[in-house]
Structures are given as structure tokens and as C-alpha cells.
Scaffold this motif. Structure first.
Motif, mmCIF file in Angstrom:
data_model
loop_
_atom_site.group_PDB
_atom_site.id
_atom_site.type_symbol
_atom_site.label_atom_id
_atom_site.label_comp_id
_atom_site.label_asym_id
_atom_site.label_seq_id
_atom_site.Cartn_x
_atom_site.Cartn_y
_atom_site.Cartn_z
ATOM 1 N N ASP A 30 0.410 -0.794 -0.025
ATOM 2 C CA ASP A 30 0.143 0.098 0.111
ATOM 3 C C ASP A 30 0.730 1.068 0.030
ATOM 4 O OD1 ASP A 30 -2.112 1.946 0.227
ATOM 5 O OD2 ASP A 30 -2.359 0.885 1.905
ATOM 6 N N ASN A 32 -0.116 4.189 -0.790
ATOM 7 C CA ASN A 32 -1.315 5.579 0.230
ATOM 8 C C ASN A 32 -1.570 6.680 -0.865
ATOM 9 O OD1 ASN A 32 -1.563 4.622 2.825
ATOM 10 N ND2 ASN A 32 0.229 5.329 3.361
ATOM 11 N N SER A 37 -8.038 3.425 -2.627
ATOM 12 C CA SER A 37 -6.731 2.432 -2.789
ATOM 13 C C SER A 37 -6.872 1.826 -3.605
ATOM 14 C CB SER A 37 -7.401 1.789 -1.601
ATOM 15 O OG SER A 37 -6.747 0.915 -0.697
ATOM 16 N N ASN A 40 -6.282 -1.936 -2.311
ATOM 17 C CA ASN A 40 -7.548 -3.047 -1.483
ATOM 18 C C ASN A 40 -7.966 -3.674 -2.956
ATOM 19 O OD1 ASN A 40 -7.204 -1.808 0.840
ATOM 20 N ND2 ASN A 40 -7.901 -0.561 0.383
#
Length: 78
Positions: A30, A32, A37, A40
Motif C-alpha cells: 500500500d 497510500n 485505494s 485494496n
């Protein structure tokens, strides 16, 4: 050809959405990036397609003997 993907973020997600061949595995993390996202969504697609996924920032501790090529997209670490 046996290949793996190291991908993250928007660029990695877009590549994964378009690729038709199934990689042996994907390495992701991730980063960010953005409000949505990508991480995800990458995990969701991998699960949906039955792609083995490793959540880490390197290839450490992965069996690469059978892998011929590794494609890197949106990656910030080597």
C-alpha cells in the motif's frame, strides 16, 4: 513464459486490469496513493483471479527459480 509482477498504485492497478495472462504471483504494498485505494483493488482482483499475492516491498524470501521475467509497475523500492 513464467512471470511475476511487482505493482502498486494507480499504474499497477491499471496494468493488472488489462493484462490477460495470469502471472505466477504478484508482489504489492500500500503506497497510500490518492483517495481511492489501488492497493485494496489490486488485492480484490488477485483474489478474484486466484493469483498468489505477497504484501511486501521486495523480492526477499520469494522463490524465483521458476520465474523468467519480473515486470515492475509503479514501484518505489528496489
Amino acid at each position: 513464459m513464467k512471470f511475476a509482477l511487482m505493482l502498486t498504485g494507480y499504474k499497477g492497478l491499471k496494468f493488472l486490469q488489462k493484462i490477460e495472462k495470469k502471472p505466477n504471483f504478484i508482489v504489492t504494498y500500500d503506497n497510500n496513493e490518492g483517495k481511492e485505494s489501488s492497493f485494496n483493488e489490486i488485492l480484490r482482483i488477485c483474489k478474484e483471479r486466484g493469483i498468489t499475492t505477497y504484501i511486501q516491498k521486495s523480492l526477499n524470501n520469494l522463490d524465483l527459480e521458476q520465474i523468467e521475467k519480473i515486470f515492475v509497475l509503479g514501484w518505489q523500492y528496489l
